[in-house]
Enzyme design. Structure first.
Site, PDB file in Angstrom:
ATOM      1  N   ASP A 191       0.742  -1.348  -0.165  1.00  0.00           N
ATOM      2  CA  ASP A 191       0.002  -0.050  -0.222  1.00  0.00           C
ATOM      3  C   ASP A 191       0.867   1.139   0.003  1.00  0.00           C
ATOM      4  O   ASP A 191       0.628   2.230   0.804  1.00  0.00           O
ATOM      5  CB  ASP A 191      -0.990  -0.143   1.006  1.00  0.00           C
ATOM      6  CG  ASP A 191      -2.126   1.105   1.008  1.00  0.00           C
ATOM      7  OD1 ASP A 191      -2.240   1.496   0.127  1.00  0.00           O
ATOM      8  OD2 ASP A 191      -2.699   1.336   2.123  1.00  0.00           O
ATOM      9  N   ASP A 237       2.604   2.460   7.863  1.00  0.00           N
ATOM     10  CA  ASP A 237       1.270   1.763   7.533  1.00  0.00           C
ATOM     11  C   ASP A 237       1.502   0.483   6.642  1.00  0.00           C
ATOM     12  O   ASP A 237       1.134   0.138   5.540  1.00  0.00           O
ATOM     13  CB  ASP A 237       0.391   2.711   6.491  1.00  0.00           C
ATOM     14  CG  ASP A 237      -1.256   2.384   6.604  1.00  0.00           C
ATOM     15  OD1 ASP A 237      -1.541   1.341   7.347  1.00  0.00           O
ATOM     16  OD2 ASP A 237      -1.725   3.018   6.040  1.00  0.00           O
TER      17      ASP A 237
HETATM   18  N1  LIG Z   1       4.713   6.478  14.013  1.00  0.00           N
HETATM   19  C1  LIG Z   1       3.842   7.573  13.597  1.00  0.00           C
HETATM   20  N2  LIG Z   1       4.408   8.789  14.146  1.00  0.00           N
HETATM   21  C2  LIG Z   1       3.683   9.588  13.830  1.00  0.00           C
HETATM   22  N3  LIG Z   1       2.473   9.815  13.001  1.00  0.00           N
HETATM   23  C3  LIG Z   1       2.077   8.673  12.582  1.00  0.00           C
HETATM   24  C4  LIG Z   1       2.939   7.351  12.904  1.00  0.00           C
HETATM   25  N4  LIG Z   1       2.218   6.488  12.166  1.00  0.00           N
HETATM   26  C5  LIG Z   1       1.438   6.960  11.890  1.00  0.00           C
HETATM   27  N5  LIG Z   1       0.892   8.296  11.934  1.00  0.00           N
HETATM   28  C6  LIG Z   1       0.148   9.200  11.467  1.00  0.00           C
HETATM   29  O1  LIG Z   1      -1.292   8.414  11.356  1.00  0.00           O
HETATM   30  C7  LIG Z   1      -1.939   8.353   9.948  1.00  0.00           C
HETATM   31  C8  LIG Z   1      -2.338   6.918  10.099  1.00  0.00           C
HETATM   32  O2  LIG Z   1      -1.632   5.961  10.183  1.00  0.00           O
HETATM   33  P1  LIG Z   1      -1.788   4.793   9.276  1.00  0.00           P
HETATM   34  O3  LIG Z   1      -0.393   3.812   9.821  1.00  0.00           O
HETATM   35  O4  LIG Z   1      -1.051   5.274   7.866  1.00  0.00           O
HETATM   36  O5  LIG Z   1      -2.980   4.051   9.227  1.00  0.00           O
HETATM   37  P2  LIG Z   1      -4.242   4.058   8.241  1.00  0.00           P
HETATM   38  O6  LIG Z   1      -4.544   2.611   8.224  1.00  0.00           O
HETATM   39  O7  LIG Z   1      -5.312   4.762   9.182  1.00  0.00           O
HETATM   40  O8  LIG Z   1      -3.889   4.944   7.120  1.00  0.00           O
HETATM   41  C9  LIG Z   1      -0.652   8.617   9.302  1.00  0.00           C
HETATM   42  O9  LIG Z   1      -1.264   9.144   8.114  1.00  0.00           O
HETATM   43  C10 LIG Z   1       0.287   9.662   9.943  1.00  0.00           C
HETATM   44  O10 LIG Z   1      -0.360  11.021   9.856  1.00  0.00           O
HETATM   45 MG   LIG Z   2      -2.151   5.341   6.329  1.00  0.00          MG
END
Ligand SMILES: Nc1ncnc2c1ncn2[C@@H]1O[C@H](COP(=O)(O)OP(=O)(O)O)[C@@H](O)[C@H]1O
Ligand SMILES: [Mg+2]
Length: 211
Positions: free
Chosen positions: A139, A156
């Protein structure tokens, strides 16, 4: 910080006061469940253990993301350092500062040279993830890459699959196409062909075609 449909990501601090990111998987819709199962089947780590209850499925999904982060981190790819996982909760290094999360690749505005550096480093990471961690992200796009202090972080990774997964090749090509499309169409860079990127990532070529 983010309230997606399936998971929420929170900022927190550990007992020493260091920033941490806490990703919590919530209930899943029927659609999401169908999606998950596609990624779990064909993965020898999980395919014989797909639970019926939503709660257990979300814990499994959090565990899958945690393990994928560990493998990618060990392979030397730039990902948030995984800290721990318990049930449907994943804790990792916080990318950003004091609760202010770093922007996504999609949201930043950099110079052409900086973009080119990020592009090259991203491809190096996709290669490490493939050749060392033996995974395909699945992804990857400008929405799942954060930029902090000039460095990229791939995030993600719950849906990442083993390279032996029947759809791994298709996912890898899609990832490379997404990344390439962003850097060509949005940023305006000239980058190697999809075929050249693919051959470099999977190890058919030892060098990336110079542009
Ligand atoms: N380790 C991290 N540190 C800071 N922000 C994070 C981190 N992981 C995710 N995020 C924030 O949270 C959002 C959603 O996380 P993500 O893992 O992409 O989940 P989703 O499946 O909801 O897309 C990301 O777009 C980012 O802005
Ligand atoms: Mg994401």
């Amino acid at each position: 910080m983010s309230a997606g449909k399936e998971a929420r990501v929170y900022w927190g601090t550990d007992f020493k006061g260091n920033d941490i990111a806490v990703k919590i998987y919530l209930t899943s819709t029927v659609e999401f469940r169908k999606g998950l199962i596609k990624y779990l089947r064909g993965d020898p780590r999980f395919e014989n253990k797909i639970p019926k209850s939503t709660r257990k499925l979300m814990s499994l999904w959090a565990r899958k993301e945690f393990r994928n982060y560990v493998l990618m981190h060990q392979a030397g790819a730039s990902v948030p350092e995984p800290i721990t996982q318990f049930e449907n909760i994943l804790v990792m290094e916080f990318i950003g500062k004091r609760g202010e999360k770093a922007p996504l690749l999609k949201e930043v505005s950099l110079s052409i040279d900086e973009y080119y550096e990020i592009f090259k480093n991203l491809i190096e990471d996709v290669r490490k993830i493939y050749q060392v961690a033996r995974l395909v992200h699945g992804d990857l796009s400008e929405y799942n890459v954060m930029i902090w202090k000039g460095r990229h972080y791939i995030i993600d990774v719950s849906q990442a699959v083993k390279v032996s997964h029947p759809n791994a090749n298709e996912f890898l090509i899609r990832d490379l196409r997404n990344i390439r499309k962003f850097f060509t169409d949005v940023v305006g860079l000239e980058v190697p062909s999809l075929e050249s990127l693919y051959n470099y990532v999977v190890g058919n070529a030892n060098e990336l075609e110079e542009i």
